[in-house]
Design a protein around this motif. Structure first.
Motif, mmCIF file in Angstrom:
data_model
loop_
_atom_site.group_PDB
_atom_site.id
_atom_site.type_symbol
_atom_site.label_atom_id
_atom_site.label_comp_id
_atom_site.label_asym_id
_atom_site.label_seq_id
_atom_site.Cartn_x
_atom_site.Cartn_y
_atom_site.Cartn_z
ATOM 1 N N GLU A 399 -19.601 -69.058 52.361
ATOM 2 C CA GLU A 399 -21.013 -69.024 51.972
ATOM 3 C C GLU A 399 -21.186 -68.831 50.467
ATOM 4 O O GLU A 399 -21.954 -69.555 49.810
ATOM 5 N N ALA A 402 -19.885 -72.031 48.383
ATOM 6 C CA ALA A 402 -20.822 -73.160 48.385
ATOM 7 C C ALA A 402 -22.046 -72.843 47.536
ATOM 8 O O ALA A 402 -22.536 -73.693 46.782
ATOM 9 N N HIS A 403 -22.521 -71.597 47.645
ATOM 10 C CA HIS A 403 -23.685 -71.186 46.845
ATOM 11 C C HIS A 403 -23.380 -71.241 45.351
ATOM 12 O O HIS A 403 -24.181 -71.733 44.550
ATOM 13 N N VAL A 406 -23.096 -74.993 44.083
ATOM 14 C CA VAL A 406 -24.412 -75.637 43.965
ATOM 15 C C VAL A 406 -25.189 -75.041 42.802
ATOM 16 O O VAL A 406 -25.868 -75.758 42.052
ATOM 17 N N ARG A 407 -25.064 -73.721 42.607
ATOM 18 C CA ARG A 407 -25.737 -73.082 41.470
ATOM 19 C C ARG A 407 -25.200 -73.610 40.143
ATOM 20 O O ARG A 407 -25.949 -73.740 39.167
ATOM 21 N N GLU A 410 -27.069 -76.633 39.515
ATOM 22 C CA GLU A 410 -28.474 -76.311 39.251
ATOM 23 C C GLU A 410 -28.677 -75.864 37.810
ATOM 24 O O GLU A 410 -29.679 -76.214 37.176
ATOM 25 N N GLU A 421 -30.396 -81.158 46.201
ATOM 26 C CA GLU A 421 -29.688 -79.883 46.205
ATOM 27 C C GLU A 421 -29.216 -79.518 47.607
ATOM 28 O O GLU A 421 -28.069 -79.102 47.816
ATOM 29 N N SER A 422 -30.098 -79.680 48.588
ATOM 30 C CA SER A 422 -29.737 -79.367 49.973
ATOM 31 C C SER A 422 -28.634 -80.291 50.474
ATOM 32 O O SER A 422 -27.734 -79.858 51.219
ATOM 33 N N GLN A 425 -25.380 -79.095 49.049
ATOM 34 C CA GLN A 425 -24.998 -77.857 49.722
ATOM 35 C C GLN A 425 -24.320 -78.165 51.057
ATOM 36 O O GLN A 425 -23.270 -77.593 51.383
ATOM 37 N N LYS A 426 -24.873 -79.080 51.808
ATOM 38 C CA LYS A 426 -24.309 -79.431 53.115
ATOM 39 C C LYS A 426 -22.940 -80.098 52.957
ATOM 40 O O LYS A 426 -21.992 -79.795 53.700
ATOM 41 N N GLU A 429 -20.317 -77.500 51.995
ATOM 42 C CA GLU A 429 -19.991 -76.674 53.158
ATOM 43 C C GLU A 429 -19.114 -77.421 54.151
ATOM 44 O O GLU A 429 -18.204 -76.848 54.751
#
Length: 881
Positions: A399, A402-403, A406-407, A410, A421-422, A425-426, A429
């Motif tokens: 978790e 992946a966060h 992606v950050r 961003e 972004e979503s 993230q997928k 993951e």
């Protein structure tokens, strides 16, 4: 009762002994200061003496009076700075006095002296009486405050006071540098609050002298110390000390004790603390042979006196001193021995605790001790309380990882929408467990990968496929040898292995050898089974063809990234270099040298001189090298800074050097040739739209390679391709460029062309020949001349002659190269030569000795084509030898 009285009397005697000399000294200073003040400000006789002695000097100095303003300004600044310093010192002294840490008797004696002098009109015994009253009152107040502090310190702390449940720990964010330890509760994604509570209670309630936080590298021990320091702020005097920084065992003890004394003195005035710490450093240094030379200048004293002096100083503090020792497992063997002896020597001091962040297994290894139960029990003598810090669970790392990734995107403003972004993230993951988790086994490694992704994403913002970028950076960080190897094998991994120097498809046997060697080399570079499997899965994800690099025929297949983003993926030959552009230092072209080349181009008097500048630069680098590609990329970017005429001249030079770039028979331009094309694009954007058509026609005529000429025609007349690259304004109708392209082909391969010249076909392109032979291009405005097909057919007849070997090579490279044909390819072949003419060449070709397997296979496919065996499709097995 007797013991109590004796204890109190002993304490009073010790205090009197300690305070006598400072009080006498302060009383003398007070009298001296009063005497000096009285002389200068009150005594008229002294004033007359000064005037009589120095009056003439004052008269001479009178003309300098205008400069007095400067003297007053400087004096005022000094007084102002001193006032702030004195105010801070006074506040610290007052706070220390009320806390019972500082007796204040030297200050009381000073004011008693001023009182004695100020009452000079009174009788001597009266003045002495009031001074004595002042001193006695100070002693009484000091004693009361000290007893109050001691009674307060004996009260047991309530564990509820150390709860961190109210801290703001709900915001899920990441620090600015993902691999840096956190120092704020809002950055705590692992929920460390319960552990911080336990450690705080052990320190301030149970009064544990030494606590060890034992965990592997990267589990977040430094983050724990930072959060503990933040939580204990105001509750204890916290000293943070990195044991890795002193650099030698000679300075370790000295710096540590100095830091403890300095941190205490920031909050309170503690008599004897600094002096006691220096003497204790001397005592401990003598117990460690390596440290004796560091403190020889400190006066000698007994070890008992040294420890007792520091003990009394620490006892006065109203708060516990907590020393946080970090990076212990990075210390050398002798440094570890020195630290352990020091802990053994001073951990028994009152009001002092140590929290040590370490990896006991690593320390045992460094100290060259066996990792067994006996050795661990030996270390427990130094670290009585050992708290294990376990690694985060796999799901937690998943978790957080992946966060963090992606950050990192961003922060570079990568995403145009929340949906993007979503989606990323997928994808991350989905890839994490098999491709990333085997490498990112702790928080530090997750942070390092996130930082790498952020740095590269900032350079390739929205230019690359973000999923590919993450996987490439995973290899770069954790398997650099594999990363370096794949950076040199773009054609193999994209399935376009060709012999660029001779510009022909290599044989299947050679291709299988190259692929087998690549797989073998990659396999050797990975040692751990889990990591080896992860590398294979990453490469299979990045390059779908890698899944078949085991000797079987490779066929392009659909993948999860068979989307509009695939054009930005690393498997696209035109994009491959972008993923490695900023990561391989040896392949980076010098910016200083680029500026010199640009200066030479700006100074060129004509096109020929500009061409020579570019030729010299290209010839100084190995063809196909990363450095050469980086040069052409930077040159294409720098073209925007040139004046309009300079950019246009550079574009023409890039076209006239087109025979020096690498091309692909199926994709056309990529890598070096793609950057040359971009140079033309930049130049076109700098000129007026009305002039662009003519400039492109000139570029088509000037370019020295047919692949580049066809690329200009294909790219700039495709609104779909231009829209993907954001260059819609460059769209040119096919009809405006068709005649320029056909004229080029007629000139190069017409009746006057030397069909036997090997250099001619070395700079030719199957795509260009195919377009030249189309019966009707997509634009109906174009009028196709039947003579063009005849000219091309006549060229091939002259080129092949009666040689079976040349016929086989020409058929395999131009007429029917290896690719998937799902329908009858006859019409495609007739874009080059008519079937009757091809049949005649085949029948009249003479047998030659030494035909290779590839040539024999090509002739077999030619025979099958002529016999009509490919009317439905061409089976891929036809290329198996």
């Amino acid at each position: 009762m007797k013991n109590l009285v004796l204890g109190k009397w002993s304490s009073i005697c010790d205090s009197a002994k300690r305070e006598t000399f400072p009080c006498i000294l302060s009383f003398a200073v007070g009298i001296l200061l009063w005497a000096v003040s009285r002389l200068f400000f009150v005594d008229p006789i002294f004033h007359q003496v000064l005037l009589a002695r120095y009056g003439s000097f004052l008269k001479i100095a009178a003309p300098s009076a205008p400069y007095a303003i400067y003297a007053l300004t400087i004096a005022g600044a000094i007084v102002l700075m001193a006032s702030f310093k004195i105010a801070a010192l006074s506040w610290r002294a007052l706070k220390s006095w009320f806390a019972g840490v500082y007796s204040g008797m030297p200050v009381v004696s000073f004011f008693a002296a001023l009182l004695f002098c100020a009452t000079e009109t009174k009788a001597l015994h009266v003045r002495a009486f009031w001074s004595a009253v002042c001193v006695l009152f100070g002693c009484f107040a000091s004693y009361v405050l000290k007893r109050k502090a001691l009674s307060k310190s004996k009260l047991s702390a309530d564990p509820k006071d150390f709860s961190v449940g109210k801290e703001p720990i709900s915001r899920k964010t990441m620090p600015s540098e993902f691999d840096e330890p956190i120092d704020a509760w809002e950055d705590d994604l692992l929920g460390r609050a319960p552990l911080i509570e336990i450690v705080s209670i052990k320190l301030l309630v149970a009064m544990k002298p030494v606590i060890a936080l034992n965990g592997k590298l990267g589990v977040g021990k430094t983050s724990l110390l930072n959060l503990l320091r933040r939580h204990l702020k105001g509750r204890a005097i916290v000293v943070y000390f990195s044991t890795w920084l002193p650099g030698s065992e000679e300075t370790l003890v000295k710096y540590l004790l100095s830091d403890i004394a300095a941190e205490c003195r920031k909050q309170y005035i503690v008599p004897g603390l600094r002096h006691g710490s220096r003497r204790l450093a001397n005592a401990l240094a003598k117990s460690v042979p390596h440290l004796q030379g560091a403190v020889e200048l400190i006066p000698a004293s007994t070890q008992r006196d040294d420890i007792e002096g520091l003990k009394q100083a620490l006892c006065r503090l109203p708060k516990r001193v907590v020393v946080l020792l970090d990076e212990i497992d990075r210390m050398q063997q002798q440094e570890i021995a020195s630290l352990l002896k020091m802990l053994r020597g001073i951990s028994a001091l009152p009001n002092l605790s140590f929290v040590c962040a370490l990896d006991i297994d690593k320390i045992l290894e460094t100290a060259k001790l066996q990792n067994n139960q006996d050795q661990k029990e030996y270390f427990e003598k130094f670290f009585v309380e050992i708290i294990p810090i376990s690694e985060p669970e796999i799901d937690t790392l998943h978790e957080l990882g992946a966060h963090a990734i992606v950050r990192s995107f961003e922060r570079t403003d990568w995403f145009a929408s929340k949906a993007e972004e979503s989606d990323l993230q997928k994808k991350v993951e989905d890839l994490w467990d098999e491709c990333i988790a085997p490498f990112c086994t702790n928080l530090r490694k997750v942070g390092l990968l996130a930082n790498d992704v952020h740095a590269t994403a900032a350079l390739l913002r929205r230019e690359a496929n973000p999923t590919d970028l993450v996987l490439i950076q995973t290899l770069r960080r954790f398997s650099p040898a594999v990363y370096d190897l794949i950076s040199k094998n773009s054609l193999t991994l994209s399935g376009q292995v060709t012999n660029i120097s001779k510009y022909r498809p290599i044989s299947d046997e050679e291709k299988r050898t190259i692929e087998k060697n690549l797989v073998g080399d990659i396999d050797k570079l990975s040692t751990e089974p889990d990591e080896k499997e992860a590398v294979a899965k990453i490469l299979s994800e990045l390059f779908p063809l890698y899944r078949g690099l085991d000797g079987r025929l490779n066929i392009v297949r659909n993948t999860v990234r068979d989307t509009p983003e695939k054009d930005r993926g690393v498997q696209n030959p035109a994009m491959f270099d972008a993923y490695f552009r900023y990561e391989l230092p040896r392949d980076v072209f010098s910016v200083v040298r680029l500026e010199r080349i640009l200066d030479s181009l700006n100074g060129a008097q004509n096109q020929q001189q500009a061409n020579q500048v570019l030729v010299d630069a290209l010839d100084s680098m190995k063809p196909g090298s990363g450095k050469r590609a980086d040069f052409l990329y930077k040159l294409s970017q720098a073209a925007s800074s040139l004046p309009q005429s300079g950019a246009k001249m550079l574009a023409f030079s890039a076209m006239e050097c087109a025979d020096r770039y690498a091309y692909d028979p199926s994709f056309g331009i990529f890598g070096e040739s793609y950057y040359a094309y971009q140079t033309v694009v930049v130049a076109l954007l700098k000129i007026a739209e009305s002039d662009r058509h003519q400039m492109v026609r000139e570029c088509i005529g000037r370019t020295t390679n047919d692949a580049m000429a066809f690329a200009l025609l294909a790219e700039l007349t495709s609104s779909e391709r231009l829209e993907k690259r954001g260059d819609v304004s460059l769209f040119i109708p096919v009809s405006d460029l068709y005649n320029a392209f056909i004229l080029r082909m007629r000139t190069r391969f017409g009746e006057e062309a030397d069909a036997s010249d090997p250099k001619l076909l070395a700079t030719s392109s199957r795509l260009a020949f195919n377009y030249w032979g189309l019966p009707q291009p997509s634009d109906n405005k174009i009028s196709v001349s039947p003579e063009d097909r005849k000219l091309q057919e006549f060229f091939w007849i002259r080129h092949v002659g009666t040689s079976k070997k040349v016929l086989a090579e020409t058929f395999d490279r131009f007429f029917l190269p290896m690719m998937r044909y799902t329908s009858d390819p006859t019409a495609l072949v007739e874009n080059f030569i008519s079937i009757p003419s091809l049949r005649k060449l085949y029948e009249e070709a003479t047998n030659e000795e030494g035909l290779t397997k590839e040539s024999q296979g090509a002739l077999r496919r030619l025979s099958n084509l002529l016999d009509g065996k490919y009317r439905d499709e061409v089976p891929m097995d036809e290329w198996k030898e």
